[in-house]
Design a protein around this motif. Structure first.
Motif, PDB file in Angstrom:
ATOM      1  N   SER A   7     -13.252  -9.796 -18.884  1.00 19.48           N
ATOM      2  CA  SER A   7     -13.934  -9.488 -17.415  1.00 19.48           C
ATOM      3  C   SER A   7     -13.416  -7.791 -17.076  1.00 19.48           C
ATOM      4  O   SER A   7     -14.200  -7.208 -16.356  1.00 19.48           O
ATOM      5  CB  SER A   7     -13.277 -10.220 -16.295  1.00 19.48           C
ATOM      6  OG  SER A   7     -11.940 -10.026 -16.130  1.00 19.48           O
ATOM      7  N   GLY A   8     -12.263  -7.387 -17.551  1.00 20.47           N
ATOM      8  CA  GLY A   8     -11.965  -6.031 -17.285  1.00 20.47           C
ATOM      9  C   GLY A   8     -11.433  -6.013 -15.533  1.00 20.47           C
ATOM     10  O   GLY A   8     -11.136  -4.983 -15.104  1.00 20.47           O
ATOM     11  N   THR A   9     -11.293  -7.142 -15.104  1.00 25.47           N
ATOM     12  CA  THR A   9     -10.949  -7.254 -13.554  1.00 25.47           C
ATOM     13  C   THR A   9      -9.493  -7.317 -13.494  1.00 25.47           C
ATOM     14  O   THR A   9      -8.929  -7.836 -14.422  1.00 25.47           O
ATOM     15  CB  THR A   9     -11.762  -8.158 -12.704  1.00 25.47           C
ATOM     16  OG1 THR A   9     -11.517  -9.484 -13.220  1.00 25.47           O
ATOM     17  CG2 THR A   9     -13.235  -7.737 -12.671  1.00 25.47           C
ATOM     18  N   ALA A  10      -9.059  -6.730 -12.297  1.00 20.36           N
ATOM     19  CA  ALA A  10      -7.398  -6.888 -12.225  1.00 20.36           C
ATOM     20  C   ALA A  10      -7.147  -8.658 -11.998  1.00 20.36           C
ATOM     21  O   ALA A  10      -7.471  -9.221 -11.323  1.00 20.36           O
ATOM     22  CB  ALA A  10      -6.836  -6.203 -10.996  1.00 20.36           C
ATOM     23  N   MET A  11      -5.968  -8.858 -12.935  1.00 14.97           N
ATOM     24  CA  MET A  11      -5.271 -10.199 -12.637  1.00 14.97           C
ATOM     25  C   MET A  11      -4.258 -10.017 -11.766  1.00 14.97           C
ATOM     26  O   MET A  11      -3.515 -11.078 -11.964  1.00 14.97           O
ATOM     27  CB  MET A  11      -5.215 -10.706 -14.052  1.00 14.97           C
ATOM     28  CG  MET A  11      -6.560 -11.080 -14.776  1.00 14.97           C
ATOM     29  SD  MET A  11      -6.275 -12.032 -16.271  1.00 14.97           S
ATOM     30  CE  MET A  11      -5.835 -13.505 -15.557  1.00 14.97           C
ATOM     31  N   MET A  12      -3.542  -8.936 -11.772  1.00 17.29           N
ATOM     32  CA  MET A  12      -2.217  -8.601 -11.058  1.00 17.29           C
ATOM     33  C   MET A  12      -2.383  -7.636  -9.749  1.00 17.29           C
ATOM     34  O   MET A  12      -3.074  -6.611 -10.118  1.00 17.29           O
ATOM     35  CB  MET A  12      -1.476  -8.071 -12.216  1.00 17.29           C
ATOM     36  CG  MET A  12      -0.016  -7.742 -12.171  1.00 17.29           C
ATOM     37  SD  MET A  12       0.545  -6.621 -13.404  1.00 17.29           S
ATOM     38  CE  MET A  12       0.318  -7.893 -14.732  1.00 17.29           C
ATOM     39  N   GLN A  13      -1.509  -8.233  -8.996  1.00 16.76           N
ATOM     40  CA  GLN A  13      -1.669  -7.075  -7.708  1.00 16.76           C
ATOM     41  C   GLN A  13      -0.336  -6.485  -7.797  1.00 16.76           C
ATOM     42  O   GLN A  13      -0.152  -5.408  -7.106  1.00 16.76           O
ATOM     43  CB  GLN A  13      -1.966  -7.997  -6.287  1.00 16.76           C
ATOM     44  CG  GLN A  13      -3.432  -8.124  -6.079  1.00 16.76           C
ATOM     45  CD  GLN A  13      -3.987  -9.251  -7.083  1.00 16.76           C
ATOM     46  OE1 GLN A  13      -3.282 -10.399  -7.429  1.00 16.76           O
ATOM     47  NE2 GLN A  13      -4.949  -9.337  -7.844  1.00 16.76           N
ATOM     48  N   GLY A  14       0.541  -6.952  -8.314  1.00 13.61           N
ATOM     49  CA  GLY A  14       2.054  -6.253  -8.340  1.00 13.61           C
ATOM     50  C   GLY A  14       2.774  -6.621  -9.616  1.00 13.61           C
ATOM     51  O   GLY A  14       2.470  -7.789 -10.135  1.00 13.61           O
ATOM     52  N   LEU A  15       3.685  -5.749 -10.044  1.00 10.62           N
ATOM     53  CA  LEU A  15       4.636  -5.881 -11.290  1.00 10.62           C
ATOM     54  C   LEU A  15       5.889  -5.801 -10.623  1.00 10.62           C
ATOM     55  O   LEU A  15       6.298  -4.728 -10.176  1.00 10.62           O
ATOM     56  CB  LEU A  15       4.270  -5.185 -12.245  1.00 10.62           C
ATOM     57  CG  LEU A  15       5.136  -4.902 -13.642  1.00 10.62           C
ATOM     58  CD1 LEU A  15       5.174  -6.477 -14.227  1.00 10.62           C
ATOM     59  CD2 LEU A  15       4.404  -4.110 -14.766  1.00 10.62           C
TER      60      LEU A  15
ATOM     61  N   ALA B 126      -2.131  -1.490  -8.462  1.00 11.71           N
ATOM     62  CA  ALA B 126      -0.982  -2.429  -8.582  1.00 11.71           C
ATOM     63  C   ALA B 126       0.201  -1.904  -7.855  1.00 11.71           C
ATOM     64  O   ALA B 126       0.454  -0.865  -8.425  1.00 11.71           O
ATOM     65  CB  ALA B 126      -1.052  -3.012 -10.047  1.00 11.71           C
ATOM     66  N   ALA B 127       1.037  -2.820  -7.548  1.00 14.36           N
ATOM     67  CA  ALA B 127       2.253  -2.239  -6.911  1.00 14.36           C
ATOM     68  C   ALA B 127       3.228  -2.522  -7.771  1.00 14.36           C
ATOM     69  O   ALA B 127       3.230  -3.390  -8.559  1.00 14.36           O
ATOM     70  CB  ALA B 127       2.331  -3.182  -5.517  1.00 14.36           C
ATOM     71  N   LEU B 128       4.355  -1.668  -7.670  1.00 11.80           N
ATOM     72  CA  LEU B 128       5.741  -1.850  -8.219  1.00 11.80           C
ATOM     73  C   LEU B 128       6.415  -2.615  -7.102  1.00 11.80           C
ATOM     74  O   LEU B 128       6.656  -2.127  -5.971  1.00 11.80           O
ATOM     75  CB  LEU B 128       6.433  -0.618  -8.589  1.00 11.80           C
ATOM     76  CG  LEU B 128       7.691  -0.594  -9.421  1.00 11.80           C
ATOM     77  CD1 LEU B 128       7.612  -1.453 -10.696  1.00 11.80           C
ATOM     78  CD2 LEU B 128       8.219   0.527  -9.506  1.00 11.80           C
ATOM     79  N   VAL B 129       6.727  -3.818  -7.573  1.00 13.17           N
ATOM     80  CA  VAL B 129       7.487  -4.673  -6.509  1.00 13.17           C
ATOM     81  C   VAL B 129       8.958  -4.797  -6.931  1.00 13.17           C
ATOM     82  O   VAL B 129       9.276  -5.385  -7.788  1.00 13.17           O
ATOM     83  CB  VAL B 129       6.723  -5.804  -6.492  1.00 13.17           C
ATOM     84  CG1 VAL B 129       7.552  -7.132  -5.744  1.00 13.17           C
ATOM     85  CG2 VAL B 129       5.393  -6.131  -6.276  1.00 13.17           C
ATOM     86  N   VAL B 130       9.893  -4.111  -6.196  1.00 17.60           N
ATOM     87  CA  VAL B 130      11.345  -4.182  -6.691  1.00 17.60           C
ATOM     88  C   VAL B 130      12.027  -5.344  -6.083  1.00 17.60           C
ATOM     89  O   VAL B 130      12.596  -5.239  -5.104  1.00 17.60           O
ATOM     90  CB  VAL B 130      12.028  -2.809  -6.360  1.00 17.60           C
ATOM     91  CG1 VAL B 130      13.235  -2.735  -6.788  1.00 17.60           C
ATOM     92  CG2 VAL B 130      11.222  -1.721  -6.811  1.00 17.60           C
TER      93      VAL B 130
END
Ligand code: AHR
Length: 499
Positions: A232-240, A295-299
């Motif tokens: 799909s090429g759509t984002a599966m993740m909003q944060g890492l 996508a956010a970097l989630v510390v």
């Protein structure tokens, strides 16, 4: 004399309030005998949650709380924690001392706590020993307004869905969360994230289990293989996510929180400031796969990690703290603010009685103290949702054991009501910092100035002396036109507000 120039007309991105988040794991006395005292406790509580602690968390405007782990999350099965409490299974907490967990705190209780605090829940789902089905059903149980799982939730006392938005898909998958390679986890992430379904009016914010420290390769592989769906090429993740703890010295011989000398102080500053380099590195990798910064970097785990206090269970990670930890917290929050284009959620580990807590409670109820780190979160609260302001500083860097860190670190923001907050810390344990501040683009009208310093660097808040290290009004701020000058005591954190 460090000179700071603050540009009131140069507002940058919004500082997401979620970078001031916290973390509560079934570990030691964080949940049980920390936040949770039980409904029959002599300690004043609301439906089992300790009332003075909830009030203290409301005061610092906790935006989100991560639960139930940590390493515990990948061993946790949510169905253990629903239904009548006397029927819930007793499980061995294999990660943290093998103690029995009677599951008195489960989904309903935790989400009630979040409602009492007024914060968003951040649920960490089990990937290591769980299944996509288990995750799917937990999401549905929390978020669906109709169907068998919604009926079951209603039968257990909650008719309306909670609409939990923040979901972690595993924790430390490279370690306690399954000892996976980055490639293997990326595949698992895609599989689990597929079944973490959105329900009407409850779109999910899926957070992948991320790297530890400067493992940039992990971030590279997970972004490459799991950020977007393969077809799909759509984002599966909003944060890492990213975990980085300030451990002063080798793991096996790390010291307790006190005592320490000037070298010990500097080691915490220098180790803590590694966060800046680490965040820059992960940010650069994420920029390659996601230049728009979606996508956010989630510390979602950070803080000081010392040896446990003598006489306490080593598996419970109970540590004292000093103004050194407050300065570390200020330095770290400044890093997050400086990188707030990408860092949009963070969680201090952990909220009470574990690691760098904002509160400590006496065993089996009784008294509570707020720590110097709580004071920092109070000083920084005005930054929540405000816009970062351009700030130029000519403060020098110190070096300790080959690692550098700023002698003075500062951040500033403008709130929607127009007020400006400047927060800063002096990392020097011995000398005051004489600050010269210039404000451009606006008249300088000082509304309030507060400072957190300690009578001695190793002073702690104890149950007998709960306010030994506490914020006080800051005197001696001299204002002349659009400039101000003031002295920051050695090892101190301050917040100045301009109206
Ligand atoms: O916060 C304590 C532990 O540190 C967490 O359970 C784990 O994720 C990390 O290693």
């Amino acid at each position: 004399m460090p000179r700071l120039t603050l540009h009131a007309n140069e507002a940058g991105p919004v500082i997401d309030r979620h970078i001031f988040g916290h973390f509560a794991e079934h570990l030691g006395r964080c949940i049980y005998d920390g936040l949770w005292v039980g409904e029959t406790s002599a300690v004043p509580n609301v439906r089992g949650w300790r009332a003075d602690l909830v009030a203290a968390l409301k005061q610092i405007r906790v935006p989100n709380l991560r639960w139930p782990g940590g390493c515990f999350a990948d061993d946790y099965h949510w169905r253990d924690g629903i239904g009548p409490r006397d029927k819930r299974p007793r499980r061995i907490n294999a990660h943290w001392g093998g103690v029995l967990d009677d599951n008195a705190v489960g989904t309903h209780e935790f989400l009630d706590l979040c409602e009492q605090i007024g914060c968003e829940p951040y649920l960490a789902a089990n990937v290591g020993s769980g299944s996509p089905r288990e995750l799917r059903e937990w999401v549905e149980y929390c978020n669906a307004s109709a169907g068998t799982l919604a009926d079951e939730r209603a039968a257990h006392g909650r008719r309306l869905p909670w609409k939990v938005r923040l979901w972690g898909i595993g924790n430390e998958a490279w370690g306690c969360g399954g000892n996976m390679t980055a490639e293997y986890y990326a595949g698992e992430y895609r599989r689990f994230a597929t079944y973490a379904r959105d329900f009407p009016e409850a779109p999910l914010y899926r957070i992948a289990s991320g790297a530890v420290n400067d493992d940039f390769r992990w971030t590279d592989v997970v972004m490459r293989d799991a950020y977007k769906g393969p077809f799909s090429g759509t984002a599966m993740m909003q944060g890492l996510s990213l975990h980085f703890y300030t451990v002063p010295g080798p793991w096996e011989t790390k010291p307790t929180a006190t005592p320490f000398d000037h070298a010990g102080w500097k080691l915490v500053m220098a180790t803590g400031w590694k966060m800046d380099r680490i965040v820059r590195g992960h940010r650069a990798v994420m920029d390659r796969y996601d230049p728009a910064g979606q996508a956010a970097l989630v510390v979602d785990e950070w803080g000081a990690w010392y040896a446990t206090e003598p006489g306490t269970n080593p598996a419970f990670l109970y540590q004292q703290q000093t103004v050194r930890d407050a300065v570390l917290a200020a330095l770290t929050l400044n890093v997050f603010i400086n990188h707030c284009e990408r860092v949009r959620i963070a969680n201090l580990a952990q909220v009470v009685n574990v690691l760098q807590a904002v509160a400590l409670t006496e065993e089996n109820g009784g008294r509570m103290v707020l720590t110097p780190t709580w004071e920092v979160f109070a000083l920084y609260a005005p930054h929540q949702g405000a816009r970062r302001l351009a700030l130029h500083s000519d403060a020098k860097f110190s070096t300790h054991e080959g690692l550098d860190y700023p002698e003075v670190s500062a951040t500033a923001s403008a709130a929607p009501d127009g007020s400006i907050t400047l927060t800063l810390c002096n990392t020097d344990p011995a000398a005051p910092a004489e600050i010269a501040l210039a404000l451009t683009g606006r008249r300088l009208v000082l509304a309030d100035a507060r400072v957190l310093a300690a009578p001695a660097l190793t002073a702690c808040n104890t149950f007998d002396q709960p306010r030994a290290v506490a914020t006080k009004p800051m005197s001696g701020v001299r204002v002349a036109g659009d400039t101000a000058s003031f002295s920051l005591p050695p090892g101190a954190v301050a917040a100045l507000r301009f109206s």
